[in-house]
Each structure stands twice: as structure tokens, then as C-alpha cells.
Design a protein around this motif. Structure first.
Motif: not given
Ligand code: ADP
Ligand code: ZN
Length: 212
Positions: A99-110, A1-10, A208-211
Motif C-alpha cells: 500500500l505504501k508503494r502504491k500510495g493507498l491506505q486502509i482506513g479501518r480493519a473491521l 474509504m478502503n477497509i479490511v474485513l476479517f473474522g472467522a470462516p462463516g 457501517t457505523q464502525a466505518m
């Protein structure tokens, strides 16, 4: 799965990404690391990005987006972590169409949730190995020998943007531009919020549980 990982600096994106790379064979795409490499190599992109980074401001969207587009261009395996991108709603929209153009997908944004009151101390105390990039903290995770990397013997440095005034700007930019991504991803059913306080291993287990 491809994911986005985000949150504040630190919040611990880099630490958790490193574990995902090591244990889940994921590929980390960190726009912060990419920019730092460009700055170090004094490329035209690095020259453009440097002044924003040093001031703790976001690099303008069009610069970031074209850099990521290039990286995704030769992205083969479907197991990557976007670490530090997207960081604004326009970046998220650009990502969606790339992503759409390349046929890729993000499964989760954590989203790594850490209270603002915790972040300043994490960042001012952070030290990074100048050779291998491993991260330490002067009190929470000190190296065995002061100023020296446990893993490779490299010299530990403080990131130029890990000083108090610059950190404050980064936190402000986060609140203003990145925090709104939570509702962006929630609207798309992709958001999972992960408690980022506590032991690294405990955070990793929740992540990893959230994935799943
Ligand atoms: P942090 O998340 O701890 O602030 P990063 O290493 O991810 O640090 O990024 C360092 C700097 O690189 C940011 O302060 C910003 O100037 C720039 N940067 C990285 N990613 C982006 C992005 N997606 N959009 C705009 N600027 C970015
Ligand atoms: Zn090292």
C-alpha cells in the motif's frame, strides 16, 4: 474509504461485503473468490492453491501475496474491501508495504465477531448459487424452491470445503493464524470490532457505523 474485513470462516464477511458493494458502491476483493475462480479455470495458480483449499489449510503466504499484488496493481478507485486478506501477520506486513508503494491506505480493519460455537452450523448449512454466487442457508435462509437460486434460477451447491472435517481445519487455521491479526490492527489504531451475531441488517448497520 478502503477497509479490511476479517473474522472467522462463516462470520459473514461475504454477506456483508455484498451489501457494501450494492449500497456503498465499494469494490470487493475476495481472495477466496479469486482462488475459486483460478481453480475453476485450472490456471497454474489455481492448481497450486487447490490442494490447500480442499484440505481447509491456508494457501502459502507468498502465493496469496503475489496474487493480491497483481490485483492492487490496477486498483484505481479508493473504495475497496479486502475480504479474506490479510489472514496472517506476514500477509498484513506485506500489505502494509504494498500500500505504501502504491500510495493507498486502509482506513479501518473491521473484525466480525461471531462465537466459535455458531460457525460450524453456519458453514455446514451454507449453499451457494453456482451461477450468480448468492448464498443461502438450509434452515436460516432457505431458497423458495429447494436447491434453486431465488435470484437467477441457478443450481445451489455446497462448497467443497463446507464439510465438517474441512471446516474444522479452517477454524483451526483461523485460530492459529488469523486471530492474532486483531492485535496487529489494534496496535495500529485501525481495529474496530463488530458484533456479527443477529440479523444481517443489524450487523450491516453496526458495520457501517464502525466505518465512520
Ligand atoms: P472462508 O473465510 O469461509 O474460509 P474463503 O472463501 O475466504 O473462505 O477462502 C477459502 C479458502 O481459500 C481458504 O480456506 C484458504 O485455503 C484460501 N484462502 C483465501 N484467502 C486466503 C489468504 N488470505 N491466505 C491464505 N489462504 C487463503
Ligand atoms: Zn443465482
Amino acid at each position: 474509504m478502503n477497509i479490511v474485513l476479517f473474522g472467522a470462516p462463516g462470520a459473514g464477511k461475504g454477506t456483508q461485503s455484498a451489501l457494501l458493494v450494492e449500497r456503498m458502491r465499494m469494490k470487493q476483493i475476495s481472495t477466496g473468490d479469486l482462488f475459486r475462480a483460478h481453480v475453476k479455470g485450472q490456471t497454474p495458480l489455481g492448481v497450486k492453491a487447490k490442494s490447500y483449499m480442499d484440505a481447509g489449510q491456508l494457501v502459502p503466504d507468498e502465493i496469496v501475496i503475489s496474487m493480491v499484488e497483481e490485483v492492487l496493481e490496477d486498483q484505481q478507485d479508493q473504495n475497496f474491501i479486502l475480504d479474506g486478506f490479510p489472514r496472517t501477520v506476514p500477509q498484513a506486513e506485506a500489505l502494509e508495504s504494498m500500500l505504501k508503494r502504491k500510495g493507498l491506505q486502509i482506513g479501518r480493519a473491521l473484525f466480525l465477531e461471531v462465537p466459535m460455537s455458531e460457525l460450524m452450523g453456519r458453514l455446514t448449512g451454507r449453499r451457494v448459487c453456482s451461477s450468480c454466487g448468492a448464498t443461502y442457508h438450509v434452515t436460516a435462509k432457505p431458497p423458495k424452491a429447494k436447491g434453486i437460486c431465488d435470484l437467477c434460477g441457478g443450481i445451489l451447491e455446497q462448497r467443497k470445503d463446507d464439510h465438517e472435517e474441512v471446516i474444522q481445519s479452517r477454524l483451526d487455521a483461523y485460530t492459529r493464524s488469523t486471530a492474532p491479526l486483531k492485535s496487529y490492527f489494534a496496535d495500529r489504531g485501525m481495529l474496530r470490532e463488530v458484533q456479527g451475531m443477529g440479523e444481517t441488517e443489524a450487523v450491516y448497520a453496526r458495520l457501517t457505523q464502525a466505518m465512520k
